[in-house]
Every structure is written in structure tokens, then in C-alpha cells.
Design a protein around this motif. Structure first.
Motif, PDB file in Angstrom:
ATOM      1  N   GLY A 211       0.647  23.369 -32.454  1.00 46.52           N
ATOM      2  CA  GLY A 211       1.768  22.705 -31.816  1.00 46.52           C
ATOM      3  C   GLY A 211       1.339  21.853 -30.642  1.00 46.52           C
ATOM      4  O   GLY A 211       0.300  22.113 -30.020  1.00 46.52           O
ATOM      5  N   VAL A 212       2.141  20.845 -30.354  1.00 50.05           N
ATOM      6  CA  VAL A 212       1.923  19.967 -29.205  1.00 50.05           C
ATOM      7  C   VAL A 212       3.208  19.899 -28.397  1.00 50.05           C
ATOM      8  O   VAL A 212       4.281  19.595 -28.948  1.00 50.05           O
ATOM      9  CB  VAL A 212       1.505  18.548 -29.640  1.00 50.05           C
ATOM     10  N   ALA A 213       3.091  20.172 -27.110  1.00 49.83           N
ATOM     11  CA  ALA A 213       4.238  20.076 -26.205  1.00 49.83           C
ATOM     12  C   ALA A 213       4.005  18.932 -25.226  1.00 49.83           C
ATOM     13  O   ALA A 213       2.973  18.892 -24.538  1.00 49.83           O
ATOM     14  CB  ALA A 213       4.422  21.383 -25.438  1.00 49.83           C
ATOM     15  N   GLN A 214       4.934  18.008 -25.195  1.00 53.78           N
ATOM     16  CA  GLN A 214       4.873  16.958 -24.179  1.00 53.78           C
ATOM     17  C   GLN A 214       5.248  17.542 -22.819  1.00 53.78           C
ATOM     18  O   GLN A 214       5.834  18.635 -22.748  1.00 53.78           O
ATOM     19  CB  GLN A 214       5.827  15.825 -24.559  1.00 53.78           C
ATOM     20  N   PRO A 215       4.918  16.849 -21.712  1.00 54.47           N
ATOM     21  CA  PRO A 215       5.325  17.355 -20.396  1.00 54.47           C
ATOM     22  C   PRO A 215       6.805  17.675 -20.307  1.00 54.47           C
ATOM     23  O   PRO A 215       7.201  18.613 -19.599  1.00 54.47           O
ATOM     24  CB  PRO A 215       4.927  16.209 -19.455  1.00 54.47           C
ATOM     25  N   SER A 216       7.632  16.934 -21.028  1.00 58.91           N
ATOM     26  CA  SER A 216       9.075  17.210 -21.023  1.00 58.91           C
ATOM     27  C   SER A 216       9.369  18.607 -21.560  1.00 58.91           C
ATOM     28  O   SER A 216      10.204  19.340 -21.006  1.00 58.91           O
ATOM     29  CB  SER A 216       9.807  16.167 -21.870  1.00 58.91           C
ATOM     30  N   ALA A 217       8.688  18.997 -22.641  1.00 60.88           N
ATOM     31  CA  ALA A 217       8.895  20.317 -23.225  1.00 60.88           C
ATOM     32  C   ALA A 217       8.311  21.400 -22.332  1.00 60.88           C
ATOM     33  O   ALA A 217       8.890  22.483 -22.174  1.00 60.88           O
ATOM     34  CB  ALA A 217       8.272  20.375 -24.609  1.00 60.88           C
ATOM     35  N   LEU A 218       7.153  21.120 -21.751  1.00 62.70           N
ATOM     36  CA  LEU A 218       6.523  22.111 -20.882  1.00 62.70           C
ATOM     37  C   LEU A 218       7.376  22.354 -19.635  1.00 62.70           C
ATOM     38  O   LEU A 218       7.529  23.506 -19.188  1.00 62.70           O
ATOM     39  CB  LEU A 218       5.118  21.647 -20.494  1.00 62.70           C
ATOM     40  N   ALA A 219       7.964  21.291 -19.093  1.00 58.96           N
ATOM     41  CA  ALA A 219       8.844  21.453 -17.928  1.00 58.96           C
ATOM     42  C   ALA A 219      10.072  22.283 -18.284  1.00 58.96           C
ATOM     43  O   ALA A 219      10.504  23.136 -17.493  1.00 58.96           O
ATOM     44  CB  ALA A 219       9.269  20.082 -17.402  1.00 58.96           C
ATOM     45  N   ARG A 220      10.612  22.079 -19.473  1.00 63.94           N
ATOM     46  CA  ARG A 220      11.753  22.883 -19.911  1.00 63.94           C
ATOM     47  C   ARG A 220      11.339  24.352 -20.026  1.00 63.94           C
ATOM     48  O   ARG A 220      12.082  25.261 -19.648  1.00 63.94           O
ATOM     49  CB  ARG A 220      12.270  22.348 -21.248  1.00 63.94           C
ATOM     50  N   ALA A 221      10.139  24.587 -20.572  1.00 63.33           N
ATOM     51  CA  ALA A 221       9.654  25.961 -20.721  1.00 63.33           C
ATOM     52  C   ALA A 221       9.478  26.625 -19.360  1.00 63.33           C
ATOM     53  O   ALA A 221       9.855  27.789 -19.165  1.00 63.33           O
ATOM     54  CB  ALA A 221       8.335  25.971 -21.484  1.00 63.33           C
ATOM     55  N   GLU A 222       8.913  25.913 -18.430  1.00 63.86           N
ATOM     56  CA  GLU A 222       8.687  26.481 -17.092  1.00 63.86           C
ATOM     57  C   GLU A 222       9.995  26.854 -16.413  1.00 63.86           C
ATOM     58  O   GLU A 222      10.034  27.788 -15.603  1.00 63.86           O
ATOM     59  CB  GLU A 222       7.910  25.479 -16.240  1.00 63.86           C
ATOM     60  N   ALA A 223      11.070  26.161 -16.764  1.00 60.82           N
ATOM     61  CA  ALA A 223      12.377  26.441 -16.163  1.00 60.82           C
ATOM     62  C   ALA A 223      13.157  27.498 -16.929  1.00 60.82           C
ATOM     63  O   ALA A 223      14.288  27.820 -16.546  1.00 60.82           O
ATOM     64  CB  ALA A 223      13.186  25.153 -16.082  1.00 60.82           C
ATOM     65  N   THR A 224      12.554  28.035 -17.998  1.00 63.41           N
ATOM     66  CA  THR A 224      13.244  29.004 -18.859  1.00 63.41           C
ATOM     67  C   THR A 224      12.653  30.392 -18.630  1.00 63.41           C
ATOM     68  O   THR A 224      11.487  30.641 -18.969  1.00 63.41           O
ATOM     69  CB  THR A 224      13.107  28.604 -20.343  1.00 63.41           C
ATOM     70  N   SER A 225      13.414  31.300 -18.094  1.00 64.75           N
ATOM     71  CA  SER A 225      12.898  32.629 -17.772  1.00 64.75           C
ATOM     72  C   SER A 225      12.815  33.541 -18.991  1.00 64.75           C
ATOM     73  O   SER A 225      12.064  34.520 -18.988  1.00 64.75           O
ATOM     74  CB  SER A 225      13.774  33.287 -16.701  1.00 64.75           C
ATOM     75  N   SER A 226      13.549  33.228 -20.051  1.00 68.80           N
ATOM     76  CA  SER A 226      13.611  34.105 -21.221  1.00 68.80           C
ATOM     77  C   SER A 226      12.773  33.570 -22.380  1.00 68.80           C
ATOM     78  O   SER A 226      13.120  33.744 -23.538  1.00 68.80           O
ATOM     79  CB  SER A 226      15.063  34.261 -21.681  1.00 68.80           C
ATOM     80  N   ARG A 227      11.651  32.943 -22.069  1.00 65.96           N
ATOM     81  CA  ARG A 227      10.850  32.325 -23.126  1.00 65.96           C
ATOM     82  C   ARG A 227       9.966  33.318 -23.878  1.00 65.96           C
ATOM     83  O   ARG A 227       9.268  32.935 -24.816  1.00 65.96           O
ATOM     84  CB  ARG A 227       9.997  31.193 -22.558  1.00 65.96           C
ATOM     85  N   GLY A 228       9.980  34.582 -23.482  1.00 61.93           N
ATOM     86  CA  GLY A 228       9.221  35.596 -24.192  1.00 61.93           C
ATOM     87  C   GLY A 228       7.771  35.651 -23.769  1.00 61.93           C
ATOM     88  O   GLY A 228       7.353  35.039 -22.782  1.00 61.93           O
ATOM     89  N   THR A 229       6.959  36.374 -24.555  1.00 57.64           N
ATOM     90  CA  THR A 229       5.558  36.597 -24.215  1.00 57.64           C
ATOM     91  C   THR A 229       4.610  35.988 -25.233  1.00 57.64           C
ATOM     92  O   THR A 229       3.750  35.182 -24.886  1.00 57.64           O
ATOM     93  CB  THR A 229       5.272  38.108 -24.092  1.00 57.64           C
ATOM     94  N   TYR A 230       4.757  36.360 -26.507  1.00 60.04           N
ATOM     95  CA  TYR A 230       3.762  35.952 -27.506  1.00 60.04           C
ATOM     96  C   TYR A 230       3.762  34.446 -27.721  1.00 60.04           C
ATOM     97  O   TYR A 230       2.714  33.836 -27.949  1.00 60.04           O
ATOM     98  CB  TYR A 230       4.026  36.673 -28.837  1.00 60.04           C
TER      99      TYR A 230
END
Length: 373
Positions: A211-230
Motif C-alpha cells: 500500500g501507498v499512503a499520501q501525506p493526506s492519508a497519513l495526516a488523517r491516520a495520525e488524527a484517528t485514535s481508533s486506527r488499531g494496531t496491526y
């Protein structure tokens, strides 16, 4: 059901045309027999460093390409858990785009869908109309690039442009039967998150996802507390910065990946995509020729929305997918019956991976003999 004991065994490459898993060359399978190494030492770091440039060329990106020891479904869930935000719009045109929607729902995300008939693609204006009417309700759009159940192809570059015109909306792309067989320009097309699996056009054994995440996706992930672990994209990003994976990697599969990426580099990504276009065109030409001789056979997806990697064919009345595939198997060739509600009325040919037009011609000759009986 055909058992392993009764399945014909063939040694010749070029007779296995499922739309996944794809046939894997013997030398790529053999590469998995390399010795085990520590997964936190310099050897794994060298291996990961070796495969990154090849993966980046295939994805059309300068971003790091995540290595997940999972099926592609794992990264579909990662896309949802990390990037979905408050509400998702799913573009549904077959079984796997419907799967993307259900993954979102199973993770507690509010989901709406824009559905078109199986076999069709999503015109950009259809998405534009849905987003305009929604007035900012969605945080992400899910789409399948090449729908394996129907052979339909979606114009992801155009869909991304539409999504981004409507504000902070991420386009999450399942390109499981796309990447490695069709042009992919993740950066140029501004695709926020793109994923694929190893066992399709990349012609590797199952068990890896990329997978490839653009900075836009990574920023969304960083702001999401329930993104899980694995499937935490932030952890994937941090791991690759150190040439590591966040979880124990499938080392043997990475050896196969290294060998296959070296083969792809020799062919070139452009040459590989050209070969896939030639194979698809050969199938479509064959269908037209059969129809011209009075055989009621047709391609399910309309022109302009056909995948270069998988073709789904409507069968003549009175013939069924399971019947055709069984008769073809007796001749030493493997294809797939239709999927879900299309199981009986269609067959699917996976013309992807390392197959050639000449190998495909042998399959089509055998298939003609079966259908013309």
C-alpha cells in the motif's frame, strides 16, 4: 467439488488463468527456499531496501510502499480504520467493491453507496453528482480499480480529481487486480491511498499486501485514535523509515518479491503493462470472432470500462460457468466460473501476471473447442 487428488497436474507454465491467485513461475517459488534471517537485523533491512525502488516504480510513487504480511483485505481494513473519517461513500459495481463497503460498515463507519450494475464502471460525473448533493457529508470515497468479479475498470485518476474538487475527501483505491498489470501513477493522480495484493498481476504467491499512503492519508491516520494496531499506517510509515515492518514480516515471501521485482525491472513496468493490454485485446478480438460465427458470447463490461487484467464473458444460453470450467480443466487449462450471482451465466479469464499472448492463444483454442461442442 474437485479434490486436490483429482486435479490434473501439469508441469508446463501457462495453463492456469484464474483471476487470482495467478500462476507463479517456478524460479519465483524456488526463491522462497532461501534461509531464514532475523527480522530485526541488517539482513531484513537490506532486503526491504532492495524491494522499495521496484515497488515504487510499479505504484508510480516516491512515497514508501508498505509491506503487509496479510491478504489485501487487511489493507482494505487499514484504509477504513485509518482514513475513513466520519462518513464514507462507496462506489459499488461488483462483489469486491461491495466488500469494501461492508468492511467500512463492520468497522462502525456510516456508509452510503453509489451502485451501478455489475459489469459497469463509475463515470466521474456520477461521483460528482453524488458529492455535490451530499454537501460535504463524506470524508472518503472507496473504489475498486479493476473489479475482479466482473472485469470492469474504473477511471481512478478522474475519480480522484472529482473527489478532491469537493474538499477534504480522500480517495481509497483497491487496485488488487490493477497494480502490476495496468499503469498506476499514485502521485500524479493524487490517489490518497492505494493497495494491492501479491497474488494477482504481480504474479507472486498469496500472503503479501502492498500500500501507498499520501501525506493526506497519513495526516488523517495520525488524527484517528481508533486506527488499531496491526494495520496502523503511522506504524507502517515509522517502520519503513528504519527499513523495518511494524510486525513480523513473511520473510520467505519477501524473497519471492525480490526475485519477481528483478524480473519486472528487466521487462520494465511499461513493457509489462503493454503485454497486459495485448492479452486483453486478444481476448476481446477472440470474443468478437466467435460472435461473428454465431456463438452467443460477449464481454460483460462495455468498451471503455474493461480491465486489461481480467475479462468476464457472458455465456450462450444453456451453458454454465461450472460446466465450461470443468470441461476446460479436463483439457489441462484452469479459468474461473462467474462470481456470486454471475456464477452460472459467465466465466472469467485472468490474463495477467507473467502470461503471454501465445500462452493465452493456447487457452482460447481449448476454450473454443469446449464452447463449440
Amino acid at each position: 467439488m474437485t479434490s486436490l487428488a483429482t486435479t490434473p497436474k501439469t508441469t508446463a507454465f501457462g495453463r492456469f488463468f484464474l483471476p487470482g491467485p495467478t500462476e507463479v513461475r517456478p524460479e519465483i517459488l524456488d526463491a522462497q527456499a532461501s534461509p531464514m534471517i532475523g527480522h530485526r537485523g541488517p539482513e531484513i533491512e537490506e532486503l526491504i531496501e532492495h524491494v522499495q525502488p521496484g515497488l515504487q516504480r510499479i505504484f508510480g510513487t516516491t512515497r514508501p510502499v508498505y509491506l503487509s504480511s496479510s491478504s489485501a483485505t487487511g489493507l482494505m481494513e487499514a484504509a477504513i480504520r485509518n482514513c475513513a473519517g466520519r462518513r464514507v461513500l462507496s462506489l459499488v459495481n461488483g462483489a469486491f467493491s461491495e466488500r469494501f463497503r461492508r468492511i467500512a460498515e463492520s468497522n462502525g463507519v456510516d456508509v452510503d453507496a453509489v451502485e451501478v450494475p455489475w459489469g459497469m464502471g463509475h463515470p466521474p460525473e456520477l461521483l460528482d453528482d453524488a458529492l455535490r448533493k451530499a454537501r460535504g457529508a463524506y470524508s472518503a470515497v472507496t473504489v475498486v480499480h479493476c473489479e475482479t468479479s466482473t472485469g470492469a475498470f474504473n477511471p481512478v485518476a478522474d475519480l480522484a480529481a472529482v473527489a478532491h474538487r469537493h474538499g477534504d475527501i480522500l480517495l481509497l483505491v483497491d487496485s488488487v487486480t490493477g497494480v502490476g498489470g495496468v499503469p498506476m501513477k499514485t502521485d500524479a493522480w493524487q490517489l490518497d491511498f492505494v493497495l494491492t495484493g501479491s497474488q494477482k498481476a504481480l504474479a507472486l504467491p498469496p500472503g503479501l499486501a502492498f500500500g501507498v499512503a499520501q501525506p493526506s492519508a497519513l495526516a488523517r491516520a495520525e488524527a484517528t485514535s481508533s486506527r488499531g494496531t496491526y494495520f496502523d499506517l503511522v506504524a507502517f510509515e515509522a517502520g519503513l523509515a528504519k527499513r523495518q515492518t511494524p510486525n513480523t514480516p513473511a520473510i520467505s515471501l519477501l524473497y519471492a518479491l525480490r526475485a519477481q521485482l528483478d524480473r519486472i525491472a528487466a521487462e520494465t513496468v511499461e513493457g509489462r503493462c503493454h503485454r497486459h493490454r495485448e492479452m486483453a485485446a486478444r481476448v476481446w478480438q477472440w470474443v468478437d470472432a466467435m460472435a461473428g460465427r454465431g456463438v452467443d458470447l460477449s464481454v460483460l463490461a462495455p468498451e471503455g470500462y474493461r480491465s486489461p487484467t481480467v475479462t468476464c464473458l457472458r455465456l450462450p444460453n444453456g451453458r454454465t460457468g461450472p460446466e465450461i470450467t470443468a470441461q476446460l480443466l479436463a483439457r489441462g487449462f484452469t479459468i474461473a466460473a462467474g462470481y456470486g450471482p454471475l456464477r452460472d451465466s459467465t466465466i472469467r479469464i485472468g490474463h495477467m501476471g507473467d502470461h503471454t499472448v501465445s500462452e493465452l492463444d493456447a487457452l482460447l483454442d481449448a476454450l473454443e473447442g469446449v464452447i463449440s461442442r
